[in-house]
Design a protein around this motif. Structure first.
Motif, PDB file in Angstrom:
ATOM      1  N   LEU A   1       7.518  -1.639  -9.227  1.00 25.20           N
ATOM      2  CA  LEU A   1       6.576  -2.322 -10.123  1.00 25.20           C
ATOM      3  C   LEU A   1       6.864  -1.841 -11.536  1.00 25.20           C
ATOM      4  CD1 LEU A   1       3.332  -1.780  -7.985  1.00 25.20           C
ATOM      5  CD2 LEU A   1       5.182  -3.433  -7.648  1.00 25.20           C
ATOM      6  N   ARG A   2       7.332  -2.732 -12.372  1.00 26.44           N
ATOM      7  CA  ARG A   2       7.757  -2.358 -13.718  1.00 26.44           C
ATOM      8  C   ARG A   2       6.827  -3.000 -14.740  1.00 26.44           C
ATOM      9  NH1 ARG A   2      14.278  -1.561 -13.622  1.00 26.44           N
ATOM     10  NH2 ARG A   2      14.393  -0.632 -11.540  1.00 26.44           N
ATOM     11  N   GLY A   3       5.592  -2.521 -14.715  1.00 23.88           N
ATOM     12  CA  GLY A   3       4.588  -3.095 -15.599  1.00 23.88           C
ATOM     13  C   GLY A   3       4.000  -4.376 -15.053  1.00 23.88           C
ATOM     14  N   ALA A   4       3.949  -4.498 -13.723  1.00 17.40           N
ATOM     15  CA  ALA A   4       3.409  -5.709 -13.102  1.00 17.40           C
ATOM     16  C   ALA A   4       1.906  -5.819 -13.349  1.00 17.40           C
ATOM     17  CB  ALA A   4       3.689  -5.693 -11.600  1.00 17.40           C
ATOM     18  N   MET A   5       1.452  -7.011 -13.697  1.00 25.69           N
ATOM     19  CA  MET A   5       0.039  -7.234 -13.970  1.00 25.69           C
ATOM     20  C   MET A   5      -0.762  -7.285 -12.674  1.00 25.69           C
ATOM     21  SD  MET A   5      -0.125 -10.047 -17.035  1.00 25.69           S
ATOM     22  CE  MET A   5       0.254  -9.583 -18.728  1.00 25.69           C
ATOM     23  N   GLY A   6      -1.928  -6.643 -12.691  1.00 25.14           N
ATOM     24  CA  GLY A   6      -2.825  -6.684 -11.551  1.00 25.14           C
ATOM     25  C   GLY A   6      -4.254  -6.511 -12.003  1.00 25.14           C
ATOM     26  N   TRP A   7      -5.180  -7.129 -11.274  1.00 24.67           N
ATOM     27  CA  TRP A   7      -6.594  -7.069 -11.630  1.00 24.67           C
ATOM     28  C   TRP A   7      -7.315  -6.127 -10.668  1.00 24.67           C
ATOM     29  CZ3 TRP A   7      -3.423 -10.955 -12.738  1.00 24.67           C
ATOM     30  CH2 TRP A   7      -3.552 -11.564 -13.982  1.00 24.67           C
ATOM     31  N   MET A   8      -8.103  -5.206 -11.205  1.00 30.55           N
ATOM     32  CA  MET A   8      -8.793  -4.241 -10.364  1.00 30.55           C
ATOM     33  C   MET A   8      -9.817  -4.931  -9.475  1.00 30.55           C
ATOM     34  SD  MET A   8     -10.943  -0.789 -11.372  1.00 30.55           S
ATOM     35  CE  MET A   8      -9.511   0.088 -12.017  1.00 30.55           C
ATOM     36  N   ILE A   9      -9.783  -4.572  -8.188  1.00 27.20           N
ATOM     37  CA  ILE A   9     -10.702  -5.116  -7.196  1.00 27.20           C
ATOM     38  C   ILE A   9     -11.627  -3.999  -6.731  1.00 27.20           C
ATOM     39  CG2 ILE A   9     -10.903  -6.275  -4.965  1.00 27.20           C
ATOM     40  CD1 ILE A   9      -9.516  -7.958  -7.091  1.00 27.20           C
TER      41      ILE A   9
ATOM     42  N   MET B   1       0.810  -1.221   0.000  1.00 31.01           N
ATOM     43  CA  MET B   1       0.000   0.000   0.000  1.00 31.01           C
ATOM     44  C   MET B   1       0.844   1.272   0.000  1.00 31.01           C
ATOM     45  SD  MET B   1      -3.097  -1.200   0.036  1.00 31.01           S
ATOM     46  CE  MET B   1      -3.992  -2.688   0.468  1.00 31.01           C
ATOM     47  N   THR B   2       1.796   1.349   0.931  1.00 27.16           N
ATOM     48  CA  THR B   2       2.439   2.632   1.202  1.00 27.16           C
ATOM     49  C   THR B   2       3.596   2.917   0.251  1.00 27.16           C
ATOM     50  OG1 THR B   2       3.893   1.630   2.846  1.00 27.16           O
ATOM     51  CG2 THR B   2       1.820   2.525   3.627  1.00 27.16           C
ATOM     52  N   GLU B   3       3.847   4.215   0.074  1.00 25.59           N
ATOM     53  CA  GLU B   3       4.965   4.675  -0.739  1.00 25.59           C
ATOM     54  C   GLU B   3       5.774   5.682   0.064  1.00 25.59           C
ATOM     55  OE1 GLU B   3       3.451   5.949  -4.540  1.00 25.59           O
ATOM     56  OE2 GLU B   3       2.399   4.043  -4.873  1.00 25.59           O
ATOM     57  N   LYS B   4       7.016   5.899  -0.341  1.00 26.72           N
ATOM     58  CA  LYS B   4       7.918   6.663   0.515  1.00 26.72           C
ATOM     59  C   LYS B   4       7.506   8.111   0.708  1.00 26.72           C
ATOM     60  CE  LYS B   4      11.524   6.508  -3.128  1.00 26.72           C
ATOM     61  NZ  LYS B   4      11.101   5.278  -3.748  1.00 26.72           N
TER      62      LYS B   4
ATOM     63  N   LEU C   1       7.411  -7.567 -10.345  1.00 23.79           N
ATOM     64  CA  LEU C   1       7.472  -6.961  -9.012  1.00 23.79           C
ATOM     65  C   LEU C   1       8.899  -7.186  -8.540  1.00 23.79           C
ATOM     66  CD1 LEU C   1       6.508  -6.075  -6.114  1.00 23.79           C
ATOM     67  CD2 LEU C   1       5.732  -8.418  -5.808  1.00 23.79           C
ATOM     68  N   GLN C   2       9.711  -6.150  -8.550  1.00 20.36           N
ATOM     69  CA  GLN C   2      11.137  -6.313  -8.310  1.00 20.36           C
ATOM     70  C   GLN C   2      11.527  -5.743  -6.948  1.00 20.36           C
ATOM     71  OE1 GLN C   2      13.324  -4.798 -11.686  1.00 20.36           O
ATOM     72  NE2 GLN C   2      12.510  -6.372 -13.053  1.00 20.36           N
TER      73      GLN C   2
ATOM     74  N   GLU D   1      -1.625  -2.859 -15.984  1.00 19.10           N
ATOM     75  CA  GLU D   1      -0.189  -2.893 -15.717  1.00 19.10           C
ATOM     76  C   GLU D   1       0.142  -1.782 -14.722  1.00 19.10           C
ATOM     77  OE1 GLU D   1       1.927  -2.631 -19.401  1.00 19.10           O
ATOM     78  OE2 GLU D   1       1.796  -4.798 -19.758  1.00 19.10           O
ATOM     79  N   LEU D   2       0.888  -2.136 -13.688  1.00 19.92           N
ATOM     80  CA  LEU D   2       1.202  -1.213 -12.598  1.00 19.92           C
ATOM     81  C   LEU D   2       2.653  -0.759 -12.697  1.00 19.92           C
ATOM     82  CD1 LEU D   2      -0.485  -3.254  -9.708  1.00 19.92           C
ATOM     83  CD2 LEU D   2      -1.524  -1.593 -11.242  1.00 19.92           C
ATOM     84  N   VAL D   3       2.839   0.550 -12.614  1.00 22.52           N
ATOM     85  CA  VAL D   3       4.172   1.134 -12.727  1.00 22.52           C
ATOM     86  C   VAL D   3       4.385   2.094 -11.554  1.00 22.52           C
ATOM     87  CG1 VAL D   3       5.744   2.517 -14.132  1.00 22.52           C
ATOM     88  CG2 VAL D   3       4.107   0.973 -15.246  1.00 22.52           C
ATOM     89  N   GLY D   4       5.435   1.844 -10.769  1.00 28.41           N
ATOM     90  CA  GLY D   4       5.717   2.715  -9.635  1.00 28.41           C
ATOM     91  C   GLY D   4       6.575   2.015  -8.607  1.00 28.41           C
ATOM     92  N   HIS D   5       6.453   2.417  -7.353  1.00 31.16           N
ATOM     93  CA  HIS D   5       7.236   1.815  -6.288  1.00 31.16           C
ATOM     94  C   HIS D   5       6.350   1.583  -5.072  1.00 31.16           C
ATOM     95  CE1 HIS D   5       7.181   5.773  -4.326  1.00 31.16           C
ATOM     96  NE2 HIS D   5       7.564   5.139  -3.232  1.00 31.16           N
ATOM     97  N   LYS D   6       6.812   0.715  -4.188  1.00 28.31           N
ATOM     98  CA  LYS D   6       6.164   0.497  -2.899  1.00 28.31           C
ATOM     99  C   LYS D   6       7.250   0.496  -1.829  1.00 28.31           C
ATOM    100  CE  LYS D   6       2.044   0.488  -4.388  1.00 28.31           C
ATOM    101  NZ  LYS D   6       1.100   1.559  -3.991  1.00 28.31           N
ATOM    102  N   TRP D   7       7.042   1.298  -0.821  1.00 27.32           N
ATOM    103  CA  TRP D   7       8.043   1.558   0.210  1.00 27.32           C
ATOM    104  C   TRP D   7       8.081   0.462   1.261  1.00 27.32           C
ATOM    105  CZ3 TRP D   7      12.314   3.869   0.847  1.00 27.32           C
ATOM    106  CH2 TRP D   7      12.756   4.409   2.058  1.00 27.32           C
TER     107      TRP D   7
END
Length: 556
Positions: free
Chosen positions: A284-292, A191-194, A263-264, A220-226
């Motif tokens: 997250l470098r284009g990680a696949m995820g399904w909307m909930i 959930m959280t980011e820096k 997910l790296q 596709e999810l692009v970003g980071h998780k802290w």
């Protein structure tokens, strides 16, 4: 015999171990805990007593206790790539960690109220989790997240249909393989980011639709998780921004075609406590995820999940208090100083009874919320949980570090040695207060409950009125609660004072209803009276203290 031989014979006697307590092991945690037994009965979970007692016996076995020490002595190790250069993002745990996970899942601590819903199911789970967590707390993170993920996944029935059967399975599969090859899975959170921390609306991770947009669709999810805790879970609930706002996604570690989802993991967190469980930073470098759930309503989708994780923080911190208390009691029963057993010395009795009092109050509030969770169709119970869970999470978790320290001091020098459980309990103590929303977040959430769901405060008032007239200090505290709330509503600067007062008042009310008079009145006098205190060893009734001690530790 020479003088040297005589001296050597004398010196040899110093190697004889005297006045040291035996290890606290091979006992049944349930049979030694009268307050827990009573909570199970009044929570309509007596049908589960054989299973609860079995967990109590297992948690007290020397071999099980050893697993907790081993899992913490061998921290998880991270490998970003294999020896051939392939990206693997592998976290390796000691076998003791896996054994503890197996025990937890085999007993349904990750899912039993959802897998077999019935009256008392949450109480039965809480009782078992309370004892199992006394062995080792860190592996409880993926257990709690898996448990809490169920309400969130149910917002998306098509995805839930695919994942829930494996999530609810009473087993554990630690293999690093796609979920399609497993019969049991665990779920984590990312959930959280820096830049935001608890302020998840500040998240910058983006979600891009692969095809059709909306609930249940692939992105596709692009970003980071802290903070990605337990990064070897099979999937994670993630918050990310779409063009309609913050939304919730289920992101597996493997793609449906069996390839690794990008997910790296960047590194593992170097934590002061909770070290048996890995926590990580990830990109997250284009990680696949399904909307909930509904797009743009990600916080709403996960809000019940967050409530469940906060409730488990109450269980974990209450468990830490109990284990610290029994370690101190056991030590004092077997240790003599200044001509008497420590447990028979009046000042030590005051400290021990006060520790036991705090522990029982924490358990009473925690198990009351378990009863509320068991009655999901009862409006009063759900309204009560809405305000008491954040207050209880705040107060119980806030009280645990000082409680652990005081118990450690009772044990003395040997209590700070790493081959004693107390250093681990002390390092673990602040964790739950910080995770799943720190103290200020809980207090503001309780204020938000009153504002948006006024029935929650009405439910609290109705609960407290049941004990009106039972104790003068409690009556005064109940009467003062509306004034404290008004002050906090006018100036959130005072929100902590209101929440602390509310939590203590609720604990006192529960003890007046369910505990012996000596316990209930001592709590009211020391926590609500004219000279209330927050330290330990300041009770005023020596006879009551002895009664509290006999109740807290009937094991010996």
């Amino acid at each position: 015999m020479t003088q040297w031989q005589k001296a050597e014979q004398f010196l040899a006697t110093t190697h004889e171990v005297l006045n040291q307590p035996p290890a606290l092991e091979n006992y049944n945690l349930f049979h030694a805990d009268l307050a827990l037994q009573e909570a199970v009965q009044r929570g309509h979970a007596n049908w589960a007593e054989p299973d609860i007692a079995a967990m109590g016996a297992l948690a007290g076995q020397a071999d099980t206790i050893a697993l907790g020490f081993q899992a913490n002595a061998h921290r998880p190790q991270f490998q970003s790539h294999d020896r051939f250069g392939h990206r693997v993002d592998l976290v390796e745990y000691h076998d003791a960690y896996h054994q503890l996970m197996q025990i937890a899942t085999a007993h349904g601590l990750h899912a039993s109220p959802w897998a077999k819903p019935q009256l008392g199911a949450h109480v039965a789970r809480a009782a078992q989790y309370y004892m199992h967590t006394q062995v080792e707390a860190a592996h409880g993170c993926p257990i709690t997240m898996t448990f809490a993920a169920v309400p969130a996944l149910q917002h998306q029935p098509d995805i839930a249909k695919q994942w829930l059967p494996k999530l609810l399975a009473p087993s554990y599969d630690p293999r690093n393989v796609p979920d399609q090859q497993k019969q049991a899975v665990t779920i984590g959170m990312a959930m959280t980011e820096k830049q935001g921390g608890s302020d998840v609306r500040a998240n910058t991770t983006r979600a891009y639709a692969v095809g059709t947009e909306g609930p249940g669709q692939l992105y596709e999810l692009v970003g980071h998780k802290w903070f990605v805790s337990a990064p070897m879970c099979d999937a994670f609930l993630v918050l990310a921004q779409t063009k309609h706002g913050l939304s919730c996604f289920l992101m597996p570690r493997w793609r449906p075609d069996g390839t690794k989802n990008p997910l790296q993991i960047q590194r593992l967190k170097d934590k002061m406590g909770n070290v048996a469980n890995a926590s990580s930073e990830a990109e997250l470098r284009g990680a696949m995820g399904w909307m909930i759930g509904e797009e743009g309503r990600g916080v709403r989708t996960i809000i019940e999940m967050v409530a469940m994780t906060r409730y488990d923080c109450m269980i974990g911190s209450s468990a830490g208090m109990r284990q610290a208390t029994v370690q101190a009691l056991h030590h004092c029963q077997h240790r003599a100083a200044f001509g008497a057993q420590l447990i028979d010395q009046p000042l030590m009795q005051n400290v021990l009874a006060d520790l036991a009092l705090e522990s029982e109050a924490a358990l009473a509030l925690t198990m009351r919320m378990a009863t509320a969770l068991d009655q999901r169709d009862n409006e009063h119970e759900q309204a009560l949980a809405r305000i008491v869970v954040p207050a209880g999470k705040y107060w119980i978790c806030k009280r645990t570090p000082e409680h652990a320290y005081e118990a450690m001091e009772v044990i003395g020098g040997s209590g700070v040695m790493e081959n004693c459980i107390m250093p681990r309990l002390y390092r673990e103590a602040p964790i739950n207060a910080i995770w799943e929303g720190s103290g200020n977040v809980q207090c503001l959430d309780a204020l938000r409950a009153v504002e948006r769901q006024p029935e929650s405060y009405a439910a609290l008032q109705a609960e407290l009125l049941q004990v009106k007239g039972a104790n003068k200090a409690l009556d005064k505290a109940i009467a003062e609660l509306p004034k404290r709330l008004a002050q906090a509503q006018a100036q959130p600067f005072f929100a902590r004072q209101w929440v602390e007062h509310m939590a203590r008042t609720m604990q006192a009310a529960l003890l007046q209803q369910h505990a012996p008079n000596a316990v209930a009145d001592a709590f009211c006098q020391s926590r609500l009276g004219e000279v209330s205190h927050m330290g330990y060893g300041r009770l005023t009734d020596a006879t009551a203290a002895k009664t509290i001690l006999r109740r807290a530790w009937p094991h010996e």
